[in-house]
Write a protein that holds these residues in place. Structure first.
Motif, PDB file in Angstrom:
ATOM      1  N   VAL A   1       5.610  39.792  48.922  1.00 53.01           N
ATOM      2  CA  VAL A   1       5.104  38.688  48.110  1.00 53.01           C
ATOM      3  C   VAL A   1       3.788  38.222  48.729  1.00 53.01           C
ATOM      4  N   THR A   2       2.736  38.190  47.938  1.00 55.99           N
ATOM      5  CA  THR A   2       1.413  37.845  48.456  1.00 55.99           C
ATOM      6  C   THR A   2       0.831  36.639  47.732  1.00 55.99           C
ATOM      7  N   ILE A   3      -0.079  35.981  48.404  1.00 57.84           N
ATOM      8  CA  ILE A   3      -1.019  35.058  47.759  1.00 57.84           C
ATOM      9  C   ILE A   3      -2.390  35.693  47.928  1.00 57.84           C
ATOM     10  N   ASN A   4      -3.039  36.047  46.842  1.00 60.73           N
ATOM     11  CA  ASN A   4      -4.300  36.775  46.897  1.00 60.73           C
ATOM     12  C   ASN A   4      -5.480  35.842  47.176  1.00 60.73           C
ATOM     13  N   PRO A   5      -6.622  36.377  47.584  1.00 60.06           N
ATOM     14  CA  PRO A   5      -7.798  35.548  47.830  1.00 60.06           C
ATOM     15  C   PRO A   5      -8.169  34.736  46.593  1.00 60.06           C
ATOM     16  N   THR A   6      -8.280  33.430  46.747  1.00 61.96           N
ATOM     17  CA  THR A   6      -8.500  32.541  45.603  1.00 61.96           C
ATOM     18  C   THR A   6      -9.118  31.230  46.062  1.00 61.96           C
ATOM     19  N   TYR A   7      -9.850  30.593  45.180  1.00 65.85           N
ATOM     20  CA  TYR A   7     -10.344  29.244  45.457  1.00 65.85           C
ATOM     21  C   TYR A   7      -9.414  28.186  44.871  1.00 65.85           C
ATOM     22  N   SER A   8      -8.491  28.580  44.026  1.00 65.47           N
ATOM     23  CA  SER A   8      -7.495  27.649  43.473  1.00 65.47           C
ATOM     24  C   SER A   8      -6.271  27.678  44.378  1.00 65.47           C
ATOM     25  N   GLN A   9      -6.360  27.001  45.488  1.00 62.31           N
ATOM     26  CA  GLN A   9      -5.322  27.062  46.510  1.00 62.31           C
ATOM     27  C   GLN A   9      -4.455  25.802  46.500  1.00 62.31           C
ATOM     28  N   TYR A  10      -3.286  25.941  47.111  1.00 62.59           N
ATOM     29  CA  TYR A  10      -2.460  24.786  47.426  1.00 62.59           C
ATOM     30  C   TYR A  10      -2.733  24.380  48.875  1.00 62.59           C
ATOM     31  N   VAL A  11      -2.338  23.184  49.217  1.00 58.16           N
ATOM     32  CA  VAL A  11      -2.523  22.740  50.604  1.00 58.16           C
ATOM     33  C   VAL A  11      -1.698  23.648  51.514  1.00 58.16           C
ATOM     34  N   PRO A  12      -2.106  23.818  52.774  1.00 59.56           N
ATOM     35  CA  PRO A  12      -1.436  24.769  53.669  1.00 59.56           C
ATOM     36  C   PRO A  12       0.069  24.539  53.793  1.00 59.56           C
ATOM     37  N   GLU A  13       0.499  23.291  53.726  1.00 59.79           N
ATOM     38  CA  GLU A  13       1.926  23.006  53.879  1.00 59.79           C
ATOM     39  C   GLU A  13       2.759  23.664  52.781  1.00 59.79           C
ATOM     40  N   ILE A  14       2.180  23.776  51.595  1.00 61.83           N
ATOM     41  CA  ILE A  14       2.904  24.410  50.483  1.00 61.83           C
ATOM     42  C   ILE A  14       3.119  25.886  50.761  1.00 61.83           C
ATOM     43  N   TYR A  15       2.091  26.558  51.257  1.00 56.64           N
ATOM     44  CA  TYR A  15       2.224  27.980  51.567  1.00 56.64           C
ATOM     45  C   TYR A  15       3.170  28.209  52.749  1.00 56.64           C
ATOM     46  N   GLU A  16       3.146  27.290  53.717  1.00 56.09           N
ATOM     47  CA  GLU A  16       4.068  27.409  54.844  1.00 56.09           C
ATOM     48  C   GLU A  16       5.508  27.312  54.354  1.00 56.09           C
ATOM     49  N   ARG A  17       5.749  26.357  53.460  1.00 53.67           N
ATOM     50  CA  ARG A  17       7.098  26.222  52.921  1.00 53.67           C
ATOM     51  C   ARG A  17       7.473  27.452  52.095  1.00 53.67           C
TER      52      ARG A  17
END
Length: 333
Positions: free
Chosen positions: A234-250
């Motif tokens: 499962v990946t998150i690709n390079p993007t400028y429409s990001q979530y805050v880092p805490e969301i990706y950590e979770r």
């Protein structure tokens, strides 16, 4: 025989009517060769010839170009995604896709885990699936109530398209589909002009209940992969429409609860992948054609490093993939 003559004629009439209605639906339904849900072209790929199956939403079909990946790594791939495709629909896509392919790894772009239960393109995502129990169950489980009738009966959606019909529509219904150089990719050329200041960050907007339901669908995808001996990334690709880092950590913690799953956050990996945000973004979320070529080649190299190797191809299919790689070599640079 006299007693059966009338019922047999009735059955023949019903069969003829069904064939005519099916042909009318095939003619009236618009061709779909890009922007996801490209099932006709997918089913033309030789069986068990795909190394990497890409799944997800438009972040998948815009960002990954299997032809460019093959040119850099020798890995074959296909993007079997759909616009704003929810994880529930993605599960049924994978189940259907595995009827003809046995990839070594499934790579799923994970932004869809933040989608609502129903998005804007259910009609397209489900309406182009091949008929069978997977499509039926996907409609019953994943479609809005007001779309189910049309998804079971195509003419409900497309009956008034007769005014727009062309010879190409009739030809499309009569002639068999073929594989193409897109391999599920959609090439877009616009360049995003608002990169100054870096990525823009958002908090998660969906409810906890919907997020948990999406994770349950991901767990189903993971089990299906595991049952078939397939790894899941499962990946998150390079993007400028990001979530805050805490969301990706979770998200990373929640994804890894499922067995046989690897989570990779590439959202900020522009420089590592050789991407320039001022040149290679189509909009705030997606890569353009030039960016997709670079990112796809880079993805292929990362997959080789992870131990995924190209499978042996027939001479004919190897030539077709070489042609696909050459087709993209001079485009979108």
């Amino acid at each position: 025989m006299k007693r059966w003559k009338e019922p047999l004629w009735g059955l023949a009439w019903v069969a003829a009517a069904a064939l005519c209605l099916n042909f009318a639906a095939d003619v009236l339904r618009p061709a779909h060769t890009d922007y996801g849900s490209t099932w006709e072209a997918y089913l033309c790929e030789p069986e068990d010839s795909i190394d990497v199956l890409f799944l997800g939403s438009s972040y998948a079909y815009c960002d990954w170009n299997p032809g460019a990946m093959y040119g850099a790594s020798g890995l074959t791939g296909y993007v079997m995604g759909g616009s704003e495709q929810t994880p529930g629909i993605t599960y049924w896509y994978l189940k259907e896709a595995l009827k003809t392919q046995s990839p070594s790894v499934v790579v799923m772009e994970g932004t869809s885990l933040f989608f609502d239960r129903y998005q804007n393109y259910t009609q397209i995502n489900l309406g182009y699936m091949p008929w069978g129990m997977n499509r039926v169950r996907a409609i019953l489980e994943c479609a809005e109530e007001d779309k189910k009738l049309g998804l079971f009966w195509d003419l409900w959606f497309y009956h008034d398209r007769w005014k727009e019909l062309t010879a190409a529509d009739v030809k499309k219904a009569l002639l068999p589909a073929g594989a193409d150089h897109l391999k599920g990719h959609t090439a877009v050329d616009q360049v995003f002009q608002q990169t100054e200041g870096g990525p823009f960050l958002s908090e998660m907007r969906q409810s906890e209940e919907v997020y948990r339901q999406n994770l349950e669908d991901l767990a189903r995808i993971a089990r299906l992969c595991a049952d078939n001996g397939i790894d899941l990334i499962v990946t998150i690709n390079p993007t400028y429409s990001q979530y805050v880092p805490e969301i990706y950590e979770r998200l990373g913690e929640d994804v890894l609860v499922s067995r046989n799953v690897r989570f990779i956050n590439w959202s900020d990996h522009f420089e590592e992948a050789g991407l320039d945000p001022a040149v290679h973004l189509y909009d705030g979320g997606h890569l353009n054609q030039a960016g997709a070529k670079i990112f796809s080649a880079w993805t292929g190299e990362r997959l080789l490093e992870m131990g995924y190797a190209p499978r042996e191809q027939t001479e004919e299919n190897a030539a077709a993939w070489k042609a696909a790689a050459e087709y993209w070599m001079g485009r979108g640079s």
